[in-house]
Design an enzyme around this catalytic site. Structure first.
Site, PDB file in Angstrom:
ATOM      1  N   HIS A  46      46.590  47.107  70.424  1.00 23.51           N
ATOM      2  CA  HIS A  46      47.910  46.815  70.996  1.00 23.51           C
ATOM      3  C   HIS A  46      49.013  47.536  70.200  1.00 23.51           C
ATOM      4  CE1 HIS A  46      50.905  44.114  73.021  1.00 23.51           C
ATOM      5  NE2 HIS A  46      51.590  44.402  71.932  1.00 23.51           N
ATOM      6  N   GLU A  47      49.026  47.339  68.900  1.00 20.83           N
ATOM      7  CA  GLU A  47      50.076  47.942  68.079  1.00 20.83           C
ATOM      8  C   GLU A  47      49.959  49.457  68.077  1.00 20.83           C
ATOM      9  OE1 GLU A  47      52.469  46.127  67.443  1.00 20.83           O
ATOM     10  OE2 GLU A  47      51.510  44.180  67.698  1.00 20.83           O
TER      11      GLU A  47
ATOM     12  N   HIS B 291      51.784  50.849  71.024  1.00 26.51           N
ATOM     13  CA  HIS B 291      53.222  51.026  70.752  1.00 26.51           C
ATOM     14  C   HIS B 291      53.428  52.281  69.898  1.00 26.51           C
ATOM     15  CE1 HIS B 291      54.774  47.349  72.445  1.00 26.51           C
ATOM     16  NE2 HIS B 291      54.059  46.561  71.665  1.00 26.51           N
TER      17      HIS B 291
ATOM     18  N   HIS C 155      53.065  55.583  71.640  1.00 30.36           N
ATOM     19  CA  HIS C 155      54.199  55.738  72.556  1.00 30.36           C
ATOM     20  C   HIS C 155      55.369  56.376  71.795  1.00 30.36           C
ATOM     21  CE1 HIS C 155      57.046  53.674  75.707  1.00 30.36           C
ATOM     22  NE2 HIS C 155      56.832  54.930  75.994  1.00 30.36           N
TER      23      HIS C 155
END
Ligand SMILES: [Zn+2]
Length: 649
Positions: A441-442, A445, A448
């Site tokens: 998940h991290e 980010h 991105h």
């Protein structure tokens, strides 16, 4: 010279240096405002870069304060906050900057590229959503409203906190705590008058423990009732808040608060949000009823609101529970990190190379990220728990990809921080599968931010991305942590080397999807309630009627009349989620939809994955995520994908 900033904080001189910097910035702003012919190049760009460099100065302090917290970092950090806040508030209310942006937009719109136009649009929107462009009388009223709203929100939380702390349930009969995990029994246990007693409160861990494991129904109801009837005085606060928010929206030129909230989000209008939520609802209901039936079979009388967590837990134990300890040996931290890099390499053809650099802790590591053999960005990982680190997991951006005033390319960098078990020379750090999901998940980010090709820092990487779309890239990547092809790249037993079996992976998926349709209904209830509430003005009684009406559709077990859930809905009345709770599901749909496109094409030969890199990741915040999504998929997002991801047929 390195492309990346050295990680340095001078705590002794931080405040002095900060003040010097801000004074210089303020002088520069005055100078910029005096320019006769303001253009994007001579006005907007220097302002943007000024903010970027202020971030470079400030981020190391906030980072160190979170990962190596000491009394000294705390002091410097809390001393610096009011200084920074005062500076940014002044900047965001500087009407001369707003006017300059408007003029530049009018003069240069056609000559500027889409990134530069987006910078102007977002800045102008920020000014206008705070009312900076309105007459003095309206501005004064807006300010009054804002102050009143934050007072009311604050009272809302305080009432809730007081009510939570005021309650305790003392259990004297040991039989009533049978079946609770030992750790929970220990937490509840105390001695009084030579007797052993057990105390349960409305604090989250304690409340959840009894509702989930407590077998005495009467006690469950008692605690439940106390919980759902907390802070009755918040009913009036809700009434006042709704009226103020409605007035605020109208002063700013919107029909209602929901429309104001959507102005800066990806969702286009009220209708699209409501249709989106209702579609999910209609498609989840049948399975939620099936799920309830399965839970009901374990009970001898019709289930009540205060029974569902208890019987759900019984069912989970019986059929779906996974044993974390059985899984941990397959998720040794180093192999998980290497495996994640291999996965990203196979998916996007990007490469991470470890570099030797002294950082803030010996367990922290850094990597250079290469795309097509060209240096692109730097990633910092700090994954193990230690006393001086704040809990939880997060990504924090440091440098942002852009072109500076001289047109020189600046590369991006970001931190990923987690709290995994600490490793030692003799003991490896073995993760739970949930930890693997968190790391993915991290990283979603982080890439991105790191893979941005945008030249304007305010809309590059995670900057300028709409609130309801920010979690799209993180959830997209996180979903892969359940795909057999991905897990088998790295999930092998750290002692025997044996690769995780399909059966074990299937169990992870089933356990994730346990009662997923029921959970969906609950989230939709919150989302619909929040959204509809902000389309108008409601009295306390009308708020209740609206909730009852929604529950006709969403609640399969009718809650008792004393349930006043709304008085504890801090997310929207004290947490900034007003008319935005739907965002959770919104981003999940985007991520599920993109995921299945990749999975159905064959993960490692996927064209969609490559397009995702070239459109979504490289585009950062330079267009609305709605536009990017359409470019990626050639259509709007399909809510059915989320149902498929949650195992809802
Ligand atoms: Zn996130």
């Amino acid at each position: 010279m390195s492309e990346f900033l050295k990680f340095e904080v001078d705590l002794d001189n931080f405040i002095k240096n900060l003040n010097t910097k801000l004074d210089a910035n303020n002088e520069e702003i005055t100078k910029l405002l005096k320019i006769e012919n303001k253009t994007y190049t001579n006005f907007v760009k220097p302002l943007q870069m000024m903010e970027e460099y202020l971030g470079h100065f400030f981020t190391p302090l906030s980072h160190i304060n979170s990962v190596n917290n000491t009394e000294e970092t705390q002091k410097v950090y809390s001393d610096s906050l009011p200084i920074i806040t005062e500076y940014s508030t002044k900047l965001s209310q500087n009407i001369d900057i707003y006017k300059a942006y408007k003029e530049i937009q009018a003069d240069e719109k056609d000559a500027l590229n889409h990134e530069q136009n987006r910078v102007l649009e977002l800045n102008i929107q920020n000014f206008e959503l705070s009312g900076a462009n309105l007459d003095e009388k309206t501005k004064a009223r807006l300010q009054e409203i804002n102050i009143k709203e934050s007072e009311l929100s604050n009272n809302f939380s305080q009432n809730l906190l007081d009510a939570t702390n005021a309650y305790e349930k003392i259990i004297e009969d040991e039989k009533d705590v049978e079946g609770l995990p030992q750790s929970e029994v220990q937490n509840a246990k105390f001695e009084e008058d030579g007797k052993t007693k057990y105390k349960f409160t409305l604090q989250m861990p304690s409340y959840i423990a009894y509702m989930t494991y407590g077998k005495n129904q009467t006690i469950r109801e008692e605690i439940y009732k106390a919980y759902v009837s907390r802070a009755p005085q918040n009913g009036k606060i809700i009434e006042e808040l709704l009226a103020l928010k409605d007035e605020e929206a109208k002063l700013l030129g919107f029909k209602n608060y929901a429309s104001l909230s959507l102005a800066s989000k990806m969702a286009e209008d009220e209708q699209s949000v409501l249709k989106f939520l209702n579609d999910l609802l209609q498609n989840s209901k049948a399975q939620a009823k099936e799920e309830l039936k399965e839970v009901q079979e374990l009970a001898d009388k019709p289930l009540q609101s205060f029974d569902s967590a208890y019987y759900s837990e019984l069912l989970k134990k019986k059929k779906y529970e996974i044993d974390e300890e059985e899984y941990r040996p397959y998720f040794e931290q180093k192999s998980v990190i290497d495996g994640m890099f291999t996965f990203l390499n196979k998916l996007f053809h990007i490469e991470f190379k470890k570099i030797d650099e002294k950082l803030w802790d010996e367990k922290a590591t850094s990597y250079d990220l290469y795309v097509a053999n060209k240096l692109k960005a730097r990633l910092y990982l700090d994954l193990e728990a230690r006393e001086s680190k704040r809990g939880g997991a997060w990504m924090h951006n440091f440098q942002t990809h852009c072109k500076d005033l001289e047109g020189k390319e600046q590369l991006a960098s970001a931190f990923v921080v987690c709290n995994f078990p600490a490793s030692s020379d003799n003991n490896p750090s073995l993760l739970r599968h949930d930890d693997v999901v968190t790391l993915f998940h991290e990283m979603g980010h982080a890439i991105h931010h790191l893979l941005s090709d945008v030249d304007e820092n305010e809309v590059s990487g995670v900057n300028g991305v709409e609130w309801d779309a920010v979690e799209f890239p993180s959830q997209f990547l996180e979903n892969f942590a359940y795909e057999p092809e991905v897990l088998k790249l790295f999930a092998s037993h750290y002692k025997t080397g044996e690769i995780i079996s399909d059966e074990m992976i299937q169990k992870l998926v089933k356990s994730k999807n346990f009662l997923s349709a029921s959970a969906m209904l609950r989230q939709l209830e919150f989302s619909l309630f929040d959204f509809k509430l902000h389309t108008g003005v409601f009295t306390e009684d009308e708020v209740q009627s609206l909730l009852d009406e929604i529950r006709e559709q969403t609640a399969l077990i009718k809650p008792p009349a004393y349930n006043k859930f709304q008085n504890g809905f801090a997310h929207i009345f004290a947490g900034g989620y007003s008319a935005g709770y739907y965002s959770y599901k919104w981003a999940e749909v985007l991520s599920a939809d993109a995921l299945f496109s990749v999975v159905d094409e064959g993960i490692f030969d996927s064209k969609t994955a490559q397009d995702y890199l070239n459109i979504v990741l490289s585009g950062g915040g330079s267009k609305s995520m709605g536009t990017f999504f359409k470019e990626l998929m050639q259509r709007d997002a399909n809510p059915k994908s989320l149902l498929r991801l949650n195992g809802i047929k």
